[in-house]
Enzyme design. Structure first.
Site, PDB file in Angstrom:
ATOM      1  N   GLU A 215      -2.118  20.041  40.259  1.00 50.60           N
ATOM      2  CA  GLU A 215      -2.251  20.373  38.834  1.00 50.60           C
ATOM      3  C   GLU A 215      -3.704  20.232  38.408  1.00 50.60           C
ATOM      4  O   GLU A 215      -4.522  19.608  39.106  1.00 50.60           O
ATOM      5  CB  GLU A 215      -1.298  19.535  37.958  1.00 50.60           C
ATOM      6  N   HIS A 250      -5.286   4.123  36.704  1.00 48.68           N
ATOM      7  CA  HIS A 250      -4.255   5.007  36.141  1.00 48.68           C
ATOM      8  C   HIS A 250      -3.040   4.235  35.668  1.00 48.68           C
ATOM      9  O   HIS A 250      -1.944   4.783  35.565  1.00 48.68           O
ATOM     10  CB  HIS A 250      -3.818   6.091  37.144  1.00 48.68           C
ATOM     11  N   LYS A 252      -1.403   1.480  32.712  1.00 48.28           N
ATOM     12  CA  LYS A 252      -1.645   1.094  31.320  1.00 48.28           C
ATOM     13  C   LYS A 252      -1.965  -0.396  31.162  1.00 48.28           C
ATOM     14  O   LYS A 252      -1.373  -1.232  31.842  1.00 48.28           O
ATOM     15  CB  LYS A 252      -0.390   1.411  30.502  1.00 48.28           C
ATOM     16  N   ASN A 310       9.910   9.258  32.087  1.00 46.08           N
ATOM     17  CA  ASN A 310      10.348   7.978  32.622  1.00 46.08           C
ATOM     18  C   ASN A 310      11.737   7.724  32.065  1.00 46.08           C
ATOM     19  O   ASN A 310      11.900   7.440  30.876  1.00 46.08           O
ATOM     20  CB  ASN A 310       9.384   6.854  32.255  1.00 46.08           C
ATOM     21  N   ARG A 312      14.109   5.679  31.557  1.00 50.93           N
ATOM     22  CA  ARG A 312      14.451   4.250  31.466  1.00 50.93           C
ATOM     23  C   ARG A 312      13.749   3.684  30.244  1.00 50.93           C
ATOM     24  O   ARG A 312      13.011   4.392  29.562  1.00 50.93           O
ATOM     25  CB  ARG A 312      13.958   3.524  32.720  1.00 50.93           C
ATOM     26  N   VAL A 315       7.919  -0.621  29.634  1.00 51.15           N
ATOM     27  CA  VAL A 315       7.266  -1.893  29.314  1.00 51.15           C
ATOM     28  C   VAL A 315       6.834  -1.919  27.845  1.00 51.15           C
ATOM     29  O   VAL A 315       7.049  -2.897  27.136  1.00 51.15           O
ATOM     30  CB  VAL A 315       6.027  -2.096  30.221  1.00 51.15           C
TER      31      VAL A 315
HETATM   32  P1  ADP Z   1       2.380   7.563  37.591  1.00 49.88           P
HETATM   33  O1  ADP Z   1       3.794   8.045  37.500  1.00 49.88           O
HETATM   34  O2  ADP Z   1       1.955   7.225  38.985  1.00 49.88           O
HETATM   35  O3  ADP Z   1       2.035   6.492  36.595  1.00 49.88           O
HETATM   36  P2  ADP Z   1       1.374   9.735  35.896  1.00 49.88           P
HETATM   37  O4  ADP Z   1       1.607  11.170  36.215  1.00 49.88           O
HETATM   38  O5  ADP Z   1       2.210   9.123  34.827  1.00 49.88           O
HETATM   39  O6  ADP Z   1       1.488   8.860  37.240  1.00 49.88           O
HETATM   40  O7  ADP Z   1      -0.159   9.537  35.521  1.00 49.88           O
HETATM   41  C1  ADP Z   1      -0.737   8.256  35.328  1.00 49.88           C
HETATM   42  C2  ADP Z   1      -2.099   8.403  34.703  1.00 49.88           C
HETATM   43  O8  ADP Z   1      -2.959   9.179  35.546  1.00 49.88           O
HETATM   44  C3  ADP Z   1      -2.123   9.156  33.374  1.00 49.88           C
HETATM   45  O9  ADP Z   1      -1.810   8.319  32.303  1.00 49.88           O
HETATM   46  C4  ADP Z   1      -3.554   9.642  33.341  1.00 49.88           C
HETATM   47  O10 ADP Z   1      -4.452   8.598  32.995  1.00 49.88           O
HETATM   48  C5  ADP Z   1      -3.817   9.999  34.788  1.00 49.88           C
HETATM   49  N1  ADP Z   1      -3.493  11.433  35.039  1.00 49.88           N
HETATM   50  C6  ADP Z   1      -2.337  11.928  35.488  1.00 49.88           C
HETATM   51  N2  ADP Z   1      -2.384  13.275  35.586  1.00 49.88           N
HETATM   52  C7  ADP Z   1      -3.622  13.639  35.183  1.00 49.88           C
HETATM   53  C8  ADP Z   1      -4.317  14.905  35.053  1.00 49.88           C
HETATM   54  N3  ADP Z   1      -3.730  16.051  35.373  1.00 49.88           N
HETATM   55  N4  ADP Z   1      -5.584  14.876  34.591  1.00 49.88           N
HETATM   56  C9  ADP Z   1      -6.192  13.705  34.272  1.00 49.88           C
HETATM   57  N5  ADP Z   1      -5.613  12.497  34.380  1.00 49.88           N
HETATM   58  C10 ADP Z   1      -4.339  12.461  34.831  1.00 49.88           C
END
Ligand code: ADP
Length: 520
Positions: A215, A250, A252, A310, A312, A315
């Site tokens: 992506e 990545h 929170k 998510n 569920r 947190v």
């Molecule tokens: P996970 O399920 O491993 O937590 P996520 O898809 O929820 O992964 O992404 C976690 C974090 O990674 C996002 O909150 C963001 O900070 C970063 N991130 C994810 N996808 C992108 C993207 N396409 N571009 C920039 N940052 C991204």
């Protein structure tokens, strides 16, 4: 899964709350669920690993059983958990978050055992649970997704073609990924083949599923998510958004609502789309739909893109509870029992501003390295507008086997400034020793201009670190007297002073980190 008899639905024919609830989890989420369950008059049943016999949630359980086996794995052993549920005569299972909470096979096994699963139906976990499935469902429901593929990558040539179409940088992501793992940023075509191969093998090792997709990678982005509830009958409601852009790896660290700087109309539109997507799959229970909002040089007026569901409780759900006055665990239990929401979705109101700080056993001054060991001193804050969800207690062990979240400290204020001031005060009062935690670090971050201004994105902590690299150590902060005294006592007993409580910046932490590094 399709041949499953509909045992659970026959059970739920007469709407009622469950009576005996097994909480298939540990730590602060087990306490969180147990409190609501007790308030609602349920019998609370627990499980624990051999390493967890002293955990505080067990005090809130009417009965509990030890899960026999390797403490690293037992909470993931669905047969052991269901066996415990049977032995304890549970009629419902709440999975909490993590562990088995998003495992459709577990939900199915719970229902096959004739118990209510407090969460989405198994087929919904399958339809939304992994990132590719979520992207497909979102596209079908007309919700914008980050530009990229809907199928697993077959070969690097295909990836190169798509990357050129959407433009570098791109992100290779594991469809089964979570916890920030299985993601690789690719800057140019030359890096593509190797990054894909690595992401695939990482994903295979971590999740037993090597599928990856591609992506668009946004260099500047905010993470904004929508809390939804679905009644399982084609209706879903948005409980508003949370901004979760303050992250490390990545993952929170701080969450707040409302999203500073986001026009209310944009947040409402995001909420409406999230509810539409949840309703389109007859989503049942609490869930979160995560979005990215490009910012800085990637900003596009009004644009946001879905990334994942998510399926569920999360947190950070208390951020939403503080603004709506709802108890999301109660809503989950009501929906599972067929009772529907406790509130009128048309009359939902949001008040003030809330912020959550994740107090994690990590050293923020040493690249967030895990900090393990026995907790000797634990002092948690209180006060107007402060909420603390914690399992940390003196005498308990922070173990490498489990999530290192010790406490969530939240503040509510009528304004964002008030919430920041309350949270900073609460975090400065928080004393957990001798392990290092993120408490004092977060107090610093939220008082600094980038966070205060509200105009930050997911790069806030990396940018802070870069800027601090050249800075001189800051001056000591006048800290709370009792905390200082406790820190002093600890230091005289040969333990590290909790540096973030006594100093602004990084003074003593550098030698602490070095000590620990030498200890290996
Ligand atoms: P996970 O399920 O491993 O937590 P996520 O898809 O929820 O992964 O992404 C976690 C974090 O990674 C996002 O909150 C963001 O900070 C970063 N991130 C994810 N996808 C992108 C993207 N396409 N571009 C920039 N940052 C991204």
């Amino acid at each position: 899964m399709s041949a499953r008899p509909a045992k659970a639905s026959s059970k739920s024919a007469k709407p009622a709350l469950p009576r005996r609830l097994l909480i298939a989890n540990r730590g602060e989420i087990a306490l969180r669920v147990a409190r609501t369950a007790r308030r609602l008059g349920l019998e609370v049943l627990g499980v624990f690993s051999s390493a967890d016999a002293g955990l505080p949630h067990l005090r809130l359980c009417h009965r509990a059983l030890e899960l026999q086996g390797d403490p690293k794995r037992v909470y993931l052993d669905m047969h052991a958990v269901i066996d415990a549920a049977r032995k304890l005569k549970a009629d419902a299972v709440h999975p909490g978050y993590g562990f088995l909470s998003e495992n459709g096979a577990f939900a199915a096994a719970v229902e096959d055992a004739g118990l209510l699963f407090v969460g989405p139906a198994p087929e919904q976990s399958a339809a939304l649970g992994d990132k590719l499935a979520g992207r497909k469902a979102a596209q079908k429901a007309g919700v914008p997704t980050v530009p990229g593929t809907l199928e697993p990558l077959a070969d690097p040539k295909e990836a190169a073609r798509i990357a050129k179409e959407i433009g570098f940088p791109v992100l290779i992501k594991a469809s089964a990924g979570g916890g920030g793992r299985g993601m690789r940023v690719v800057e140019n075509e030359g890096q593509l083949a190797e990054s894909i191969a690595r992401a695939q093998s990482e994903a295979q090792a971590a999740f037993g599923d090597g599928r990856v997709f591609i992506e668009k990678y946004f260099s500047s982005v905010r993470h904004v998510e929508i809390q939804i509830l679905g009644d399982g009958k084609g209706h879903a409601v948005s409980l508003g958004e949370r901004d979760c852009s303050v992250q490390r790896r990545h993952q929170k660290l701080i969450e707040e609502a409302p999203t500073p700087g986001m026009p209310a109309a944009a947040a409402q539109q995001m909420g409406a789309l999230a509810a539409r997507l949840a309703a389109s799959v007859n989503y049942r229970g609490a869930g979160t739909l995560e979005f990215l909002v490009p910012s800085g040089k990637d900003a596009q007026p009004g644009a946001f893109y879905f990334i994942e569901v998510n399926a569920r409780l999360q947190v950070e759900h208390p951020v939403t509870e503080l603004r709506t006055g709802l108890d999301l665990v109660e809503e989950q239990l009501r929906i599972a029992g067929g009772l529907g929401y406790s509130f009128d979705p048309d009359k939902l109101e949001w008040r003030g501003h809330s912020i959550e700080a994740r107090v994690i056993a990590e050293d923020p001054y040493a690249d967030f390295r895990p900090s393990l060991g026995k907790l000797e001193t634990v002092h948690l804050p209180a006060g107007p507008g402060i909420r603390v969800d914690a399992w940390a207690e003196a005498g308990l062990e922070v173990s490498p086997h489990y999530d290192s979240l010790l406490a969530k400290v939240l503040a509510w204020g009528q304004t964002r400034d008030e919430a920041i001031a309350r949270l900073a005060g609460a975090l400065r009062e928080t004393l957990i020793a001798p392990v290092a935690t993120t408490a004092g670090f977060i107090a610093q971050v939220i008082e600094e201009e980038p966070f205060r201004s509200g105009a930050y994105d997911t790069s806030i902590l990396a940018a802070r670190k870069k800027a601090q690299g050249k800075a001189k150590p800051d001056e000591p902060l006048p800290a709370h007297a009792a905390v200082l005294a406790a820190a002093d006592r600890l230091s005289r007993n040969g333990h590290a002073v909790v540096p973030e409580l006594t100093y602004r910046g990084r003074p003593r932490t550098s030698w602490q980190a070095a000590d620990r590094a030498e200890e290996g």
